[in-house]
Design a protein around this motif. Sequence first.
Motif, PDB file in Angstrom:
ATOM      1  N   UNK A  22     -46.358  73.324 -28.622  1.00  0.00           N
ATOM      2  CA  UNK A  22     -46.701  72.442 -29.736  1.00  0.00           C
ATOM      3  C   UNK A  22     -45.847  72.820 -30.937  1.00  0.00           C
ATOM      4  N   UNK A  23     -45.258  71.821 -31.582  1.00  0.00           N
ATOM      5  CA  UNK A  23     -44.539  72.071 -32.831  1.00  0.00           C
ATOM      6  C   UNK A  23     -45.458  71.685 -33.974  1.00  0.00           C
ATOM      7  N   UNK A  24     -45.936  72.701 -34.692  1.00  0.00           N
ATOM      8  CA  UNK A  24     -46.844  72.460 -35.813  1.00  0.00           C
ATOM      9  C   UNK A  24     -46.064  72.625 -37.116  1.00  0.00           C
ATOM     10  N   UNK A  25     -46.054  71.561 -37.901  1.00  0.00           N
ATOM     11  CA  UNK A  25     -45.411  71.582 -39.215  1.00  0.00           C
ATOM     12  C   UNK A  25     -46.461  72.075 -40.202  1.00  0.00           C
ATOM     13  N   UNK A  86     -58.286  65.258 -42.429  1.00  0.00           N
ATOM     14  CA  UNK A  86     -58.078  65.595 -41.022  1.00  0.00           C
ATOM     15  C   UNK A  86     -57.682  67.055 -40.814  1.00  0.00           C
ATOM     16  N   UNK A  87     -57.972  67.548 -39.634  1.00  0.00           N
ATOM     17  CA  UNK A  87     -57.545  68.898 -39.258  1.00  0.00           C
ATOM     18  C   UNK A  87     -56.051  68.909 -38.961  1.00  0.00           C
ATOM     19  N   UNK A  88     -55.604  67.911 -38.202  1.00  0.00           N
ATOM     20  CA  UNK A  88     -54.196  67.780 -37.826  1.00  0.00           C
ATOM     21  C   UNK A  88     -53.842  66.307 -37.767  1.00  0.00           C
ATOM     22  N   UNK A  89     -52.556  66.006 -37.970  1.00  0.00           N
ATOM     23  CA  UNK A  89     -52.051  64.641 -37.834  1.00  0.00           C
ATOM     24  C   UNK A  89     -50.865  64.678 -36.875  1.00  0.00           C
ATOM     25  N   UNK A  90     -50.707  63.611 -36.102  1.00  0.00           N
ATOM     26  CA  UNK A  90     -49.640  63.527 -35.103  1.00  0.00           C
ATOM     27  C   UNK A  90     -48.685  62.418 -35.506  1.00  0.00           C
ATOM     28  N   UNK A  91     -47.398  62.756 -35.540  1.00  0.00           N
ATOM     29  CA  UNK A  91     -46.371  61.761 -35.829  1.00  0.00           C
ATOM     30  C   UNK A  91     -45.758  61.219 -34.554  1.00  0.00           C
ATOM     31  N   UNK A  92     -45.118  60.074 -34.669  1.00  0.00           N
ATOM     32  CA  UNK A  92     -44.404  59.502 -33.531  1.00  0.00           C
ATOM     33  C   UNK A  92     -43.148  60.306 -33.208  1.00  0.00           C
ATOM     34  N   UNK A  93     -42.885  61.342 -33.987  1.00  0.00           N
ATOM     35  CA  UNK A  93     -41.796  62.281 -33.693  1.00  0.00           C
ATOM     36  C   UNK A  93     -42.253  63.378 -32.730  1.00  0.00           C
ATOM     37  N   UNK A  95     -44.444  65.709 -33.392  1.00  0.00           N
ATOM     38  CA  UNK A  95     -44.830  66.933 -34.102  1.00  0.00           C
ATOM     39  C   UNK A  95     -46.262  66.803 -34.615  1.00  0.00           C
ATOM     40  N   UNK A  96     -46.883  67.962 -34.772  1.00  0.00           N
ATOM     41  CA  UNK A  96     -48.245  68.052 -35.296  1.00  0.00           C
ATOM     42  C   UNK A  96     -48.147  68.546 -36.732  1.00  0.00           C
ATOM     43  N   UNK A  97     -48.783  67.844 -37.639  1.00  0.00           N
ATOM     44  CA  UNK A  97     -48.769  68.196 -39.052  1.00  0.00           C
ATOM     45  C   UNK A  97     -50.121  68.802 -39.406  1.00  0.00           C
ATOM     46  N   UNK A  98     -50.088  70.030 -39.902  1.00  0.00           N
ATOM     47  CA  UNK A  98     -51.316  70.748 -40.227  1.00  0.00           C
ATOM     48  C   UNK A  98     -51.991  70.113 -41.433  1.00  0.00           C
ATOM     49  N   UNK A  99     -53.246  69.698 -41.232  1.00  0.00           N
ATOM     50  CA  UNK A  99     -54.065  69.216 -42.333  1.00  0.00           C
ATOM     51  C   UNK A  99     -54.931  70.378 -42.796  1.00  0.00           C
ATOM     52  N   UNK A 100     -56.207  70.307 -42.493  1.00  0.00           N
ATOM     53  CA  UNK A 100     -57.084  71.437 -42.824  1.00  0.00           C
ATOM     54  C   UNK A 100     -56.980  72.542 -41.784  1.00  0.00           C
ATOM     55  N   UNK A 101     -56.356  72.263 -40.660  1.00  0.00           N
ATOM     56  CA  UNK A 101     -56.120  73.292 -39.657  1.00  0.00           C
ATOM     57  C   UNK A 101     -57.344  73.595 -38.806  1.00  0.00           C
ATOM     58  N   UNK A 102     -57.250  74.700 -38.082  1.00  0.00           N
ATOM     59  CA  UNK A 102     -58.296  75.102 -37.138  1.00  0.00           C
ATOM     60  C   UNK A 102     -59.564  75.617 -37.802  1.00  0.00           C
ATOM     61  N   UNK A 117     -63.122  69.289 -34.944  1.00  0.00           N
ATOM     62  CA  UNK A 117     -61.835  69.085 -35.599  1.00  0.00           C
ATOM     63  C   UNK A 117     -61.429  67.637 -35.392  1.00  0.00           C
ATOM     64  N   UNK A 118     -60.566  67.148 -36.259  1.00  0.00           N
ATOM     65  CA  UNK A 118     -60.082  65.776 -36.167  1.00  0.00           C
ATOM     66  C   UNK A 118     -58.574  65.769 -36.023  1.00  0.00           C
ATOM     67  N   UNK A 119     -58.114  65.041 -35.029  1.00  0.00           N
ATOM     68  CA  UNK A 119     -56.683  64.824 -34.804  1.00  0.00           C
ATOM     69  C   UNK A 119     -56.432  63.350 -35.066  1.00  0.00           C
ATOM     70  N   UNK A 120     -55.592  63.058 -36.042  1.00  0.00           N
ATOM     71  CA  UNK A 120     -55.329  61.671 -36.411  1.00  0.00           C
ATOM     72  C   UNK A 120     -53.878  61.313 -36.115  1.00  0.00           C
ATOM     73  N   UNK A 121     -53.686  60.242 -35.352  1.00  0.00           N
ATOM     74  CA  UNK A 121     -52.350  59.723 -35.085  1.00  0.00           C
ATOM     75  C   UNK A 121     -51.929  58.876 -36.270  1.00  0.00           C
ATOM     76  N   UNK A 122     -50.722  59.111 -36.771  1.00  0.00           N
ATOM     77  CA  UNK A 122     -50.242  58.366 -37.926  1.00  0.00           C
ATOM     78  C   UNK A 122     -49.717  57.010 -37.472  1.00  0.00           C
ATOM     79  N   UNK A 123     -50.377  55.966 -37.953  1.00  0.00           N
ATOM     80  CA  UNK A 123     -50.022  54.601 -37.605  1.00  0.00           C
ATOM     81  C   UNK A 123     -51.260  53.815 -37.241  1.00  0.00           C
ATOM     82  N   UNK A 124     -51.047  52.560 -36.857  1.00  0.00           N
ATOM     83  CA  UNK A 124     -52.124  51.686 -36.425  1.00  0.00           C
ATOM     84  C   UNK A 124     -51.987  51.478 -34.923  1.00  0.00           C
ATOM     85  N   UNK A 125     -53.008  51.873 -34.172  1.00  0.00           N
ATOM     86  CA  UNK A 125     -52.941  51.810 -32.716  1.00  0.00           C
ATOM     87  C   UNK A 125     -54.011  50.887 -32.147  1.00  0.00           C
TER      88      UNK A 125
END
Length: 183
Positions: A22-25, A86-93, A95-102, A117-125
């Motif tokens: 996992x690549x966490x930013x 959110x705890x983490x956000x996911x980009x279409x790249x 990568x995982x972007x750290x929000x509030x984290x674990x 924890x909440x994982x949010x995908x960035x965008x409208x799905x």
Amino acid sequence: MFKIILAICFAVACKGDECSDVTIVSRSDWGARAPKSTSQLSLPVKYVFIHHTDGRACTSQSSCSSVVRGIQNYHMDDRGWDDIGYSFLIGEDGKVYEGRGWDRVGAHTRGYNDVGIAISFMGNFSNIKPKQIALDAAKNLINCGVRLRKVSTTYILRGHRDMGTTTCPGDTLYAEIKTWPHY
């Protein structure tokens, strides 16, 4: 002998955090503001919630960092929250972007923020599925959380809509996560 084992581990990219898939930013790398306050989660959490931001998608670290900063600003300035929800956000790249984290209680799923924890995908799905690289990043992040003992081995996976009146995480993403383990 210990030095040899340690040298072998570094040579094959062993990581103490056990999340090499996992690549966490980090917050500092995407330019996060400091939170107003924090509360610690009791770990491991029982739930993993999947969301979508219902906004703009992003495909590079630069564009995703900009989207995450915008979400944090909205959550803090307009909603009055202490930080990004959110705890983490996911980009279409991918990568995982750290929000509030674990370790910190989020503001994402009313009534369940302190047990998941909440994982949010960035965008409208609602009508499209996230790219496979983003879906894989979310699955790998969940598995990482289990390995780190941040997420229970018997966790329950749910979409945001399962816990309240919302269309989140969008119809297409929701149909996808219903096929994942622990749903």
